[in-house]
Design an enzyme around this catalytic site. Structure first.
Site, mmCIF file in Angstrom:
data_model
loop_
_atom_site.group_PDB
_atom_site.id
_atom_site.type_symbol
_atom_site.label_atom_id
_atom_site.label_comp_id
_atom_site.label_asym_id
_atom_site.label_seq_id
_atom_site.Cartn_x
_atom_site.Cartn_y
_atom_site.Cartn_z
ATOM 1 N N ARG A 273 3.226 0.399 -4.996
ATOM 2 C CA ARG A 273 3.574 -0.694 -4.088
ATOM 3 C C ARG A 273 2.113 -0.941 -4.097
ATOM 4 O O ARG A 273 2.016 -2.190 -2.745
ATOM 5 C CB ARG A 273 3.151 0.170 -3.132
ATOM 6 C CG ARG A 273 4.501 0.886 -2.588
ATOM 7 C CD ARG A 273 4.523 2.042 -2.078
ATOM 8 N NE ARG A 273 4.370 1.432 -0.581
ATOM 9 C CZ ARG A 273 5.792 1.367 0.237
ATOM 10 N NH1 ARG A 273 7.415 1.376 -0.065
ATOM 11 N NH2 ARG A 273 5.770 1.298 1.368
ATOM 12 N N TRP B 117 -3.046 -2.597 -1.690
ATOM 13 C CA TRP B 117 -2.578 -4.557 -2.329
ATOM 14 C C TRP B 117 -3.413 -4.331 -1.104
ATOM 15 O O TRP B 117 -3.050 -4.647 0.349
ATOM 16 C CB TRP B 117 -1.580 -4.085 -1.523
ATOM 17 C CG TRP B 117 -1.458 -5.946 -2.702
ATOM 18 C CD1 TRP B 117 -1.117 -6.467 -3.603
ATOM 19 C CD2 TRP B 117 -0.537 -6.881 -1.871
ATOM 20 N NE1 TRP B 117 -0.448 -7.298 -3.863
ATOM 21 C CE2 TRP B 117 -0.403 -7.824 -2.637
ATOM 22 C CE3 TRP B 117 -0.556 -7.124 -0.142
ATOM 23 C CZ2 TRP B 117 -0.013 -9.327 -1.932
ATOM 24 C CZ3 TRP B 117 -0.306 -8.063 0.506
ATOM 25 C CH2 TRP B 117 -0.176 -9.182 -0.594
ATOM 26 N N LYS C 195 10.387 -14.822 -13.497
ATOM 27 C CA LYS C 195 10.278 -14.278 -13.993
ATOM 28 C C LYS C 195 10.006 -13.705 -14.669
ATOM 29 O O LYS C 195 8.602 -13.791 -14.857
ATOM 30 C CB LYS C 195 11.586 -13.276 -14.867
ATOM 31 C CG LYS C 195 12.670 -13.187 -14.184
ATOM 32 C CD LYS C 195 12.344 -10.547 -13.843
ATOM 33 C CE LYS C 195 11.803 -11.351 -11.828
ATOM 34 N NZ LYS C 195 13.133 -11.011 -11.176
ATOM 35 N N GLU D 258 15.933 -17.674 -11.762
ATOM 36 C CA GLU D 258 15.482 -17.116 -11.678
ATOM 37 C C GLU D 258 14.258 -16.140 -12.832
ATOM 38 O O GLU D 258 13.419 -15.398 -13.189
ATOM 39 C CB GLU D 258 16.571 -15.504 -12.013
ATOM 40 C CG GLU D 258 16.145 -13.840 -12.141
ATOM 41 C CD GLU D 258 15.892 -13.067 -11.525
ATOM 42 O OE1 GLU D 258 15.229 -14.270 -10.729
ATOM 43 O OE2 GLU D 258 15.440 -12.083 -11.163
ATOM 44 N N HIS E 50 15.859 -37.459 -10.864
ATOM 45 C CA HIS E 50 15.050 -38.002 -10.158
ATOM 46 C C HIS E 50 13.990 -37.778 -9.971
ATOM 47 O O HIS E 50 13.007 -37.441 -9.170
ATOM 48 C CB HIS E 50 15.801 -37.253 -9.309
ATOM 49 C CG HIS E 50 17.478 -37.470 -8.965
ATOM 50 N ND1 HIS E 50 18.239 -38.873 -9.044
ATOM 51 C CD2 HIS E 50 18.040 -37.299 -9.800
ATOM 52 C CE1 HIS E 50 19.120 -38.603 -8.828
ATOM 53 N NE2 HIS E 50 19.661 -38.035 -9.728
ATOM 54 N N CYS F 137 1.319 -1.249 0.224
ATOM 55 C CA CYS F 137 0.432 -0.192 -0.083
ATOM 56 C C CYS F 137 0.721 1.541 0.389
ATOM 57 O O CYS F 137 1.954 1.376 0.359
ATOM 58 C CB CYS F 137 -1.108 0.268 1.415
ATOM 59 S SG CYS F 137 -2.199 -1.083 1.585
ATOM 60 N N LYS G 241 5.682 -4.281 -5.596
ATOM 61 C CA LYS G 241 6.672 -4.403 -5.390
ATOM 62 C C LYS G 241 7.333 -4.586 -4.230
ATOM 63 O O LYS G 241 8.103 -4.978 -4.421
ATOM 64 C CB LYS G 241 7.002 -3.739 -5.892
ATOM 65 C CG LYS G 241 8.747 -2.621 -6.100
ATOM 66 C CD LYS G 241 8.898 -3.086 -7.566
ATOM 67 C CE LYS G 241 10.441 -2.845 -7.945
ATOM 68 N NZ LYS G 241 11.623 -3.614 -8.810
ATOM 69 N N ASN H 182 -1.171 1.777 5.638
ATOM 70 C CA ASN H 182 -0.539 0.565 4.881
ATOM 71 C C ASN H 182 -0.026 -0.258 6.795
ATOM 72 O O ASN H 182 0.996 0.726 7.612
ATOM 73 C CB ASN H 182 0.651 1.633 4.701
ATOM 74 C CG ASN H 182 1.684 0.565 3.653
ATOM 75 O OD1 ASN H 182 1.976 -0.185 3.245
ATOM 76 N ND2 ASN H 182 3.030 1.100 3.926
ATOM 77 N N GLY H 183 -0.075 -1.352 6.221
ATOM 78 C CA GLY H 183 0.696 -2.216 7.279
ATOM 79 C C GLY H 183 -0.390 -3.423 7.660
ATOM 80 O O GLY H 183 -1.415 -3.009 6.766
ATOM 81 N N GLU I 298 6.178 -14.788 -12.856
ATOM 82 C CA GLU I 298 5.906 -13.481 -12.524
ATOM 83 C C GLU I 298 4.507 -12.922 -13.464
ATOM 84 O O GLU I 298 3.632 -11.573 -13.351
ATOM 85 C CB GLU I 298 7.111 -12.467 -11.854
ATOM 86 C CG GLU I 298 6.457 -11.956 -11.021
ATOM 87 C CD GLU I 298 8.064 -10.819 -10.457
ATOM 88 O OE1 GLU I 298 8.858 -11.204 -11.213
ATOM 89 O OE2 GLU I 298 7.705 -10.611 -9.317
HETATM 90 C C1 AGP Z 1 10.655 -10.563 -8.456
HETATM 91 O O1 AGP Z 1 11.227 -10.181 -9.686
HETATM 92 C C2 AGP Z 1 10.119 -9.554 -7.127
HETATM 93 N N1 AGP Z 1 9.276 -9.284 -7.567
HETATM 94 C C3 AGP Z 1 10.353 -10.631 -5.980
HETATM 95 O O2 AGP Z 1 10.725 -11.924 -5.225
HETATM 96 C C4 AGP Z 1 11.035 -10.170 -4.428
HETATM 97 O O3 AGP Z 1 12.772 -9.940 -5.599
HETATM 98 C C5 AGP Z 1 11.116 -10.155 -3.573
HETATM 99 O O4 AGP Z 1 9.870 -9.840 -2.713
HETATM 100 C C6 AGP Z 1 11.918 -9.113 -2.680
HETATM 101 O O5 AGP Z 1 11.973 -8.082 -2.702
HETATM 102 P P1 AGP Z 1 13.308 -7.332 -1.625
HETATM 103 O O6 AGP Z 1 14.476 -6.950 -2.526
HETATM 104 O O7 AGP Z 1 12.595 -5.827 -1.676
HETATM 105 O O8 AGP Z 1 13.468 -7.109 -0.541
#
Ligand code: AGP
Length: 608
Positions: free
Chosen positions: A27, A73, A485, A481, A504, A2, A603, A98-99, A488
């Site tokens: 956010r 969010w 990506k 990674e 395996h 948020c 984010k 926020n929180g 996501e």
């Molecule tokens: C990656 O593309 C993500 N959106 C997510 O995994 C991110 O890296 C993770 O939430 C950690 O965030 P930070 O590096 O701000 O702690």
């Protein structure tokens, strides 16, 4: 998650609030709202993006000199207009939050008994009623807020306005970021500096437990005990241009293409200083000298950066290194060796799981703590004894790209420094590593030039439902990674395995419909990877191979090859991160998903 904003000015604050929320949309972006005080308190809320709420605010002619705003969010309560912020109490007080408030149920029961009616399922609404309750008894918005927040457990950043006190608003934080923006005859609050930089660069980062009383001509700050405090103002160097898209279509695209610059900027102090403890702040030499092992804690992409570093730290510095997902570590009966170095990696510096893992490590007696972070003054570096700030610049796309590759630079600098302190890095090797770093932006630029070929692959991924990513050794985390990506932002289900693990179990998934992406540059494990690829081909699986010229692969039936730049050596994962980012981006474009704001995500993740 948020984002919150607040403003008091001698001009209409609605444009500032809307633009600030647009900057904070990374956010959280499932609903948004504003409450503005003119002759009366007026509120507009909408589900969906800030732009939809903006349209409604314009249509209703919302304006005023004092107001607050929120982009959400969802945590407690679904994505509905009724759960969107601001929440209003008694028709005269409005609050954004926020929180997460942990004792919201008990507070709700108490407030219900006092006659307050609840209109939402959120934990936030209890704060609005609690402050209103004390405002009625205390008669002062600042005191009411101070009293109310003392009764909350959990995390919050809030801003609150009341029709009874049209000359001020109050903001407070605990566990969630909040800053004050100081203007000329106008003042602001926001979750981060991007929201205020268009109106002022002068900011004060509020500390845990602070309450700010914000007026037109002054901001008074009180600490958790209620004592008036002076907090240092900083001049932010975040530029407006760095927050704009420029010629790009998406922030993710912009951020992928910024990597040569971001890496060059992050490398700069390393090239200037060599592998020196002062890269990590004053006092770092003392803390790093006798380190006996390294424990890395992080989440998501930052965790994968840690997995790459494990190979470097064990091989170059000769130290044992474990890497753990922060949300797991914090609930484990971990055995602490206070001589171990705790490294937290977080782009945002505010990920709750990582922050809590750091607190837990400290509670176990760890004093040697280092944070690798991209956001100055954020919570995790502030709670750490040492810090390395990556110089990626603001990363706005939810999918982390330039933050990842610059985290790798920071971790390589740490590895070299530990190795040097332990007498394992002579001048010749140090010079060789620094030369490798110096050439890295060029190699990354070459990798970016592969975009047209990767776009052709994306066409083939467009209608797939699943994908496998394989790598070995240093390149296994790059496979992880790549899979993260792709899932996501394109919503294609993707998993990554160390290539040797395929037989395996996961090999059972392989058929003609399962694209298998292999990260296969010429390294010590290449021959092993080739055998694993044969296992896939023999089952009819289609291979998409990222390989450098020395890997000696050619296109053949069911095998597609893209030649990655030859950047042999230990920094090769940085170069190979680029094509997997581009593959995810280009595939998501074909599928028409919202690349910068993928569904259900945000984010910075400031909830458990
Ligand atoms: C990656 O593309 C993500 N959106 C997510 O995994 C991110 O890296 C993770 O939430 C950690 O965030 P930070 O590096 O701000 O702690």
């Amino acid at each position: 998650m948020c984002g919150i904003v607040g403003a008091i000015a001698q001009r209409d604050v609605v444009p500032f609030l809307v633009n600030g929320l647009k900057r904070l949309e990374y956010r959280g972006y499932d609903s948004a709202g504003l409450a503005v005080l003119s002759d009366e308190l007026r509120r507009v809320r909408r589900t969906g993006r800030v732009a939809e709420m903006e349209g409604a605010a314009l249509a209703e002619g919302l304006h005023g000199f004092l107001g607050i705003g929120h982009t959400r969010w969802a945590t407690h309560g679904g994505v509905t207009e009724g759960n969107a912020h601001p929440h209003i109490s008694d028709g005269e007080l409005a609050l954004v939050h926020n929180g997460i408030i942990e004792n919201h149920e008990e507070q709700r029961d108490r407030l219900r008994a006092l006659g307050y009616a609840f209109e939402s399922q959120t934990d936030s609404e209890v704060i609005a009623h609690l402050i209103q309750h004390y405002l009625k008894t205390e008669g002062d918005l600042l005191h009411a807020t101070q009293k109310a927040v003392r009764e909350l457990t959990g995390a919050y950043a809030i801003a609150v306005v009341s029709q009874r006190e049209p000359g001020r608003f109050v903001a407070a934080r605990m566990g969630c970021p909040l800053l004050v923006g100081l203007g000329e005859g106008e003042n602001f609050v926001a979750s981060d500096v991007s929201a205020v930089v268009a109106v002022t660069r002068k900011v004060i980062f509020l500390e845990e437990g602070d309450v700010a009383d914000v007026h037109l001509d002054r901001v008074d700050i009180y600490d958790a005990s209620g004592a008036r405090v002076d907090r240092r103002a900083h001049m932010s160097d975040v530029s407006l241009a760095s927050l704009e898209l420029g010629p790009f279509n998406h922030f993710m695209q912009k951020e992928i293409h910024e990597q040569p610059r971001a890496i060059a900027d992050t490398i700069e102090p390393v090239i200037a200083e060599g592998f020196a403890p002062r890269l990590f702040g004053a006092g770092a030499e003392e803390l790093l000298r006798d380190v006996e092992g390294v424990q890395i804690l992080a989440c998501g992409t930052s965790y994968y950066a840690g997995l790459v570093a494990r190979y470097w730290i064990e091989e170059i510095a000769g130290l044992p290194c474990s890497v753990e997902i922060a949300s797991e570590y914090r609930y484990r009966a971990a055995h602490a060796n206070p001589n171990n170095l705790i490294v937290t990696i977080s782009q945002s510096g505010e990920t709750l799981d990582t922050m809590e893992a750091l607190k837990y490590a400290k509670s176990l007696g760890h004093g040697k703590t280092l944070s690798i972070c991209n956001v100055p003054e954020s919570a995790i570096p502030r709670a750490s004894a040492m810090v390395f700030y990556t110089r990626a610049g603001a990363e706005i796309g939810v999918a982390s790209t330039k933050a990842f590759t610059t985290q790798l630079i920071a971790l390589f600098a740490l590895t070299g420094t530990l190795a040097k302190l332990r007498g394992r890095l002579d001048a010749a090797r140090e010079h060789e590593f620094l030369e490798d770093l110096r050439h890295l932006p060029g190699s990354v630029q070459h990798a970016l030039n592969l975009e047209p070929q990767i776009t052709a692959w994306a066409e083939m991924f467009n209608h797939k439902h699943h994908a496998l990513f394989l790598g070995r050794g240093l390149h296994y985390p790059i496979a992880l990674e790549g899979a993260l990506k792709l899932k996501e932002i394109s919503y294609i289900h993707a998993e990554a395995y160390p290539a040797g693990e395929l037989k395996h179990g996961p090999l059972a998934l392989v058929d003609a419909d399962m694209p298998v992406v292999v990260i296969a540059p010429n390294d010590a494990l290449l021959e092993k990877v080739k055998s694993n690829m044969q296992e896939v081909r023999a089952r009819g699986g289609e291979l998409f191979v990222f390989a450098d010229a020395d890997s000696h692969f050619r296109d053949s039936e069911g095998v597609h090859v893209i030649r990655t730049p030859r950047h042999v050596g230990l920094l090769s994962p940085v170069v190979h991160a680029i094509p997997v980012q581009l593959l995810a981006y280009r595939t998501a474009l074909k599928r028409g998903t919202d690349v910068d704001k993928p569904r259900n995500l945000a984010k910075s993740v400031t909830v458990e």
